[in-house]
Design a protein around this motif. Structure first.
Motif, PDB file in Angstrom:
ATOM      1  N   ARG A 178     -43.836  89.916  60.401  1.00 48.39           N
ATOM      2  CA  ARG A 178     -44.467  89.727  59.088  1.00 48.39           C
ATOM      3  C   ARG A 178     -45.960  89.485  59.236  1.00 48.39           C
ATOM      4  NH1 ARG A 178     -41.036  85.147  59.357  1.00 48.39           N
ATOM      5  NH2 ARG A 178     -42.131  83.170  59.730  1.00 48.39           N
ATOM      6  N   GLU A 179     -46.358  89.028  60.407  1.00 47.28           N
ATOM      7  CA  GLU A 179     -47.756  88.961  60.811  1.00 47.28           C
ATOM      8  C   GLU A 179     -47.775  89.019  62.329  1.00 47.28           C
ATOM      9  OE1 GLU A 179     -49.392  84.667  60.808  1.00 47.28           O
ATOM     10  OE2 GLU A 179     -48.045  84.748  59.073  1.00 47.28           O
ATOM     11  N   ASP A 184     -39.890  88.641  61.843  1.00 42.64           N
ATOM     12  CA  ASP A 184     -39.245  88.470  60.542  1.00 42.64           C
ATOM     13  C   ASP A 184     -37.757  88.785  60.714  1.00 42.64           C
ATOM     14  OD1 ASP A 184     -38.154  89.650  57.919  1.00 42.64           O
ATOM     15  OD2 ASP A 184     -40.030  88.735  57.256  1.00 42.64           O
TER      16      ASP A 184
END
Length: 202
Positions: A178-179, A184
């Motif tokens: 997700r970053e 995630d």
């Protein structure tokens, strides 16, 4: 790690490269390896690491496989395989068909190969950059050794990548984050479901 194991990952990678946002300490790696042992193959990912460093990881973490993701020569893989008593995998950076030539030299000693995209200019990371390449160049490649597809894969394109390349084993990192450096669990589950749902002719 738990999401990958619960979703049926066959291998899990532990990154030992301080410049990577996915780098783990030896103590973190030991905890993660204990979680995965008996459920998935544990892969220690290293970049141009010396034999002393490999021995330390082997002693404490006890991985099943060392993945070499730097500029290691075939002779370095052979030495590590003998000294550590583990399987060895070599990641090879490619962008076109001519880059596949080197694979034949590594296939002599490696238990498995991994084809990743060449990193973007200026990147300090040899892999995990989210960059892709023409997957069809792997079609019908015969190395007499298992090999994996990596580079720019995510839940949306992994099925197509498997169909176009004919490769049944895939590796993912940035495509399920997700970053940068933060996985995630939903993307992991979606990726594995998509990858395992493809039937590869063979």
């Amino acid at each position: 790690m738990a999401a990958a194991l619960d979703a049926g990952a066959d291998m899990v990678g532990l990154m030992f490269f301080p410049k990577s946002p996915r780098h783990v300490s030896l103590s973190q790696a030991c905890r993660l390896a204990d979680m995965a042992r008996g459920r998935a193959e544990i892969v220690a990912v290293t970049v141009n690491m010396d034999l002393d460093g490999l021995s330390r990881i082997n002693e404490l973490v006890k991985p099943d496989t060392f993945q070499f993701h730097g500029e290691e020569a075939p002779e370095a893989l052979a030495a590590a395989k003998v000294m550590q008593g583990t399987k060895v995998m070599k990641a090879i950076s490619i962008s076109d068909r001519s880059d596949l030539e080197q694979a034949h030299y590594y296939a002599v000693v490696a238990d498995r190969l991994l084809f990743d995209a060449k990193p973007p200019k200026g990147s300090e990371l040899p892999g995990g950059n989210g960059v892709s390449y023409d997957w069809t160049i792997l079609k019908d490649l015969d190395l007499k050794k298992p090999f994996m597809l990596s580079g720019g894969l995510d839940p949306e394109n992994v099925a197509e990548a498997i169909r176009l390349s004919g490769v049944s084993e895939v590796d993912v990192s940035s495509g399920v984050e997700r970053e940068k450096g933060v996985k995630d669990s939903g993307l992991i589950r979606a990726f594995l479901a998509a990858a395992k749902g493809v039937k590869v002719p063979g």
